[in-house]
Design a protein around this motif. Structure first.
Motif, PDB file in Angstrom:
ATOM      1  N   ARG A   1      28.576  -4.133  31.859  1.00 49.71           N
ATOM      2  CA  ARG A   1      28.866  -3.109  31.590  1.00 49.71           C
ATOM      3  C   ARG A   1      28.262  -1.558  31.103  1.00 49.71           C
ATOM      4  O   ARG A   1      29.406  -1.003  31.446  1.00 49.71           O
TER       5      ARG A   1
ATOM      6  N   ASP B   1      31.501   0.550  33.233  1.00 46.98           N
ATOM      7  CA  ASP B   1      31.656   1.747  32.377  1.00 46.98           C
ATOM      8  C   ASP B   1      31.630   3.444  33.149  1.00 46.98           C
ATOM      9  O   ASP B   1      32.320   4.014  33.234  1.00 46.98           O
TER      10      ASP B   1
ATOM     11  N   ASN C   1      31.837   3.739  25.314  1.00 49.79           N
ATOM     12  CA  ASN C   1      31.246   4.021  26.660  1.00 49.79           C
ATOM     13  C   ASN C   1      29.710   3.635  26.494  1.00 49.79           C
ATOM     14  O   ASN C   1      28.600   4.825  26.201  1.00 49.79           O
ATOM     15  N   TYR C   2      29.226   3.039  27.681  1.00 55.67           N
ATOM     16  CA  TYR C   2      27.999   2.647  27.921  1.00 55.67           C
ATOM     17  C   TYR C   2      27.770   4.270  27.830  1.00 55.67           C
ATOM     18  O   TYR C   2      25.788   4.501  27.370  1.00 55.67           O
TER      19      TYR C   2
ATOM     20  N   ARG D   1      31.132  -8.289  32.395  1.00 55.61           N
ATOM     21  CA  ARG D   1      30.986  -6.968  30.989  1.00 55.61           C
ATOM     22  C   ARG D   1      30.116  -7.264  29.481  1.00 55.61           C
ATOM     23  O   ARG D   1      30.277  -7.243  28.959  1.00 55.61           O
TER      24      ARG D   1
END
Length: 281
Positions: free
Chosen positions: A93, A97, A145-146, A87
């Motif tokens: 990441r 996510d 959250n991405y 991440r």
């Protein structure tokens, strides 16, 4: 006593058990029990059989736990450190996510919780008179959250170009294919089956049509904050229902898991005995 003095202790024990039984049964006069004891004490035989696969697996697990018990807490620690390291990179990441949003059962709770939180945050900021661009930046940071951060970034860029919120929200709420996410599905969910499930669910949007339509209506009527509040209330209720249902499912799920573990151990222990009986017959 003089006769038994020179014999080994296990033979004297066998004789003692024979004498006790002789006092209670009809075999005392015939000496039949001692004959059985003597046969049990002195006769032996070897039978070559292969242990069943379940028994071998149980023995291997037992030996590993006994010899390498100190590695058991290191396994989850190593997994956690690996996820943290992945991440650190933007692509990693994004993959983690996305995996969290799409994982069975828990993914729905996480996704609906983020939608409720971001909708309520954006509605509160708009109702307070904060400029929409600044409100979107703040909401993006609170999503955590991405996938949602990417969606709010695209909405921000679209609004700067004079477009509405609903269209980019619908267009960019679909996660992109991610190799890291596919790797997590392969490792944590079930190998090729997990990878297949990911490919079938990859294009599912994280924002439903209900949210998009309510945001569109709010923009047209000038009551965007009210519509966002309603979206947040609706998703909060869904999260509460899902959480309660999951809590009720934990008890039977744990019973099934523990029952399966106990059943595996019992079957693994008795399979060699069954195999031995079949071999002797």
């Amino acid at each position: 006593v003089r006769v038994q003095a020179g014999r080994p202790a296990w033979v004297r024990s066998a004789l003692a058990r024979g004498d006790v039984v002789h006092c209670a049964g009809p075999w005392r006069a015939s000496g039949g029990w001692w004959s059985a004891e003597r046969h049990f004490a002195f006769d032996s035989f070897d039978v070559e059989i292969d242990l069943p696969a379940m028994t071998v697996l149980l023995i291997d697990i037992s030996n590993y736990v006994v010899e390498y018990f100190y590695t058991i807490p290191l396994i989850p620690l190593a997994i956690w450190l690996k996820i943290k390291l992945i991440r650190k990179f933007t692509y990693g990441r994004a993959g983690w996510d996305t995996f969290v949003l799409k994982v069975p059962i828990f993914g729905q709770i996480v996704e609906k919780n983020i939608v409720a939180r971001t909708s309520r945050t954006l509605g509160t900021l708009v109702a307070s008179g904060v400029p929409i661009l600044e409100a979107l930046n703040i909401t993006r940071e609170t999503s955590g959250n991405y996938v949602f951060e990417r969606m709010f970034t695209k909405i921000y860029e679209s609004i700067r170009e004079g477009e509405s919120i609903a269209r980019p929200m619908k267009e960019f709420s679909r996660p992109q294919f991610n190799v890291v996410c596919a790797y997590f599905w392969f490792v944590f969910v079930g190998g090729p089956i997990g990878l297949l499930i990911y490919l079938t669910r990859m294009n599912n949007r994280v924002v439903d049509d209900l949210v998009v339509n309510m945001v569109d209506v709010g923009e047209e009527t000038g009551e965007l904050d009210t519509m966002l509040y309603k979206v947040a209330d609706n998703y909060d209720e869904e999260v509460a229902v899902l959480t309660e249902s999951l809590t009720k499912l934990l008890e039977p799920l744990l019973i099934v898991i523990l029952g399966g573990m106990v059943g595996f151990i019992v079957i693994a222990l008795f399979l060699p005995l069954v195999t031995l009986i079949e071999k002797l017959s």
